[in-house]
Design a protein around this motif. Structure first.
Motif, mmCIF file in Angstrom:
data_model
loop_
_atom_site.group_PDB
_atom_site.id
_atom_site.type_symbol
_atom_site.label_atom_id
_atom_site.label_comp_id
_atom_site.label_asym_id
_atom_site.label_seq_id
_atom_site.Cartn_x
_atom_site.Cartn_y
_atom_site.Cartn_z
ATOM 1 N N ARG A 157 0.897 -1.187 -0.120
ATOM 2 C CA ARG A 157 0.346 0.203 -0.624
ATOM 3 C C ARG A 157 1.242 1.262 0.542
ATOM 4 O O ARG A 157 1.861 1.472 0.626
ATOM 5 N N SER A 158 -0.345 2.212 -0.696
ATOM 6 C CA SER A 158 1.097 3.384 -0.063
ATOM 7 C C SER A 158 0.977 4.298 0.343
ATOM 8 O O SER A 158 -0.001 4.058 1.624
ATOM 9 N N ILE A 159 2.606 4.271 1.494
ATOM 10 C CA ILE A 159 2.418 5.218 3.221
ATOM 11 C C ILE A 159 2.521 6.442 2.746
ATOM 12 O O ILE A 159 4.269 6.429 1.915
ATOM 13 N N PRO A 160 2.633 7.609 3.884
ATOM 14 C CA PRO A 160 2.642 8.842 3.178
ATOM 15 C C PRO A 160 3.919 9.134 4.148
ATOM 16 O O PRO A 160 4.806 8.218 5.110
ATOM 17 N N LEU A 161 5.365 9.503 3.385
ATOM 18 C CA LEU A 161 6.305 9.479 3.814
ATOM 19 C C LEU A 161 6.670 11.481 3.835
ATOM 20 O O LEU A 161 6.202 12.206 3.073
ATOM 21 N N THR A 162 7.237 11.667 4.977
ATOM 22 C CA THR A 162 7.330 13.275 5.431
ATOM 23 C C THR A 162 8.562 13.036 5.637
ATOM 24 O O THR A 162 9.672 12.520 6.258
ATOM 25 N N ILE A 163 9.389 14.044 4.682
ATOM 26 C CA ILE A 163 10.912 14.705 4.926
ATOM 27 C C ILE A 163 10.972 15.576 5.075
ATOM 28 O O ILE A 163 10.805 17.047 5.277
ATOM 29 N N GLU A 164 11.599 15.769 6.221
ATOM 30 C CA GLU A 164 12.375 17.257 6.912
ATOM 31 C C GLU A 164 13.747 16.949 6.215
ATOM 32 O O GLU A 164 14.693 16.026 6.630
ATOM 33 N N PHE A 165 14.307 18.372 5.786
ATOM 34 C CA PHE A 165 15.986 17.965 5.191
ATOM 35 C C PHE A 165 16.720 19.140 5.612
ATOM 36 O O PHE A 165 16.164 20.259 5.436
ATOM 37 N N ASN A 166 17.610 19.144 6.628
ATOM 38 C CA ASN A 166 18.051 19.948 7.269
ATOM 39 C C ASN A 166 19.764 20.162 6.975
ATOM 40 O O ASN A 166 20.090 18.901 6.140
ATOM 41 N N ALA A 167 20.318 21.118 6.131
ATOM 42 C CA ALA A 167 21.553 21.286 5.677
ATOM 43 C C ALA A 167 22.315 22.239 6.258
ATOM 44 O O ALA A 167 21.984 23.768 6.597
ATOM 45 N N SER A 168 23.314 22.255 6.781
ATOM 46 C CA SER A 168 24.105 23.341 7.323
ATOM 47 C C SER A 168 25.285 23.350 5.799
ATOM 48 O O SER A 168 26.029 22.510 5.211
#
Length: 168
Positions: A157-168
């Motif tokens: 099944r389709s599973i929602p993905l939440t991405i938090e991208f932190n770069a410095s």
């Protein structure tokens, strides 16, 4: 054979799992899980993945890559599930193998235009040797992997993905 409260079948404490199942029947929240893993880049395509006090390596020379690990997770999940449910049915497993095969194309992974980069299909084959199993028990075990495999269910099944991208 030991009585049901002391039974270990297929290396599984039947009484312990039955007690846990009864506890979950009373309070479904007891079955909730929320694991979190952290992957650390080690150079090239190699990562060290950590979960609590355990770690494993994915990628790099001589290790499973991430896509192979996904297939391995499906196969291992179903081995675990079948061994558990066979034990709960009182069946001793003599041999059990799950072979998972998938197809994917790496064009998108390489940054090229493509519809996607994940598996377009996965098939797997279960080979079980349980000499004392009835046709009904085999049907029940097959039903368990079709309906109860956490990895199989997640992949189907389709599973929602939440991405938090932190770069410095």
């Amino acid at each position: 054979m030991a009585n049901r409260t002391e039974a270990q079948i297929n290396g599984i404490s039947v009484a312990g799992w039955e007690a846990f199942r009864d506890e979950v029947r009373q309070d479904a929240s007891v079955a909730d899980r929320r694991p979190s893993v952290t992957a650390h880049w080690l150079g090239g395509s190699r990562s060290r993945v950590e979960f609590e006090d355990k770690s494993m390596h994915i990628g790099g020379r001589g290790e499973f890559n991430a896509m192979q690990t996904l297939l391995a997770a499906l196969a291992a999940c179903d081995v675990d599930l079948i061994a558990l449910h066979a034990a709960l049915l009182g069946l001793e497993v003599k041999d059990l193998r799950v072979e998972a095969t998938g197809h994917f194309n790496v064009q998108a992974y390489l940054g090229l235009e493509a519809p996607g980069s994940g598996y377009t299909g996965i098939s797997y084959k279960v080979t079980l040797t349980a000499p004392d199993a009835s046709e009904e028990q085999i049907r029940l075990l097959r039903e368990r992997i079709e309906r109860s495999s956490p990895v199989g269910d997640s992949l189907s099944r389709s599973i929602p993905l939440t991405i938090e991208f932190n770069a410095s």
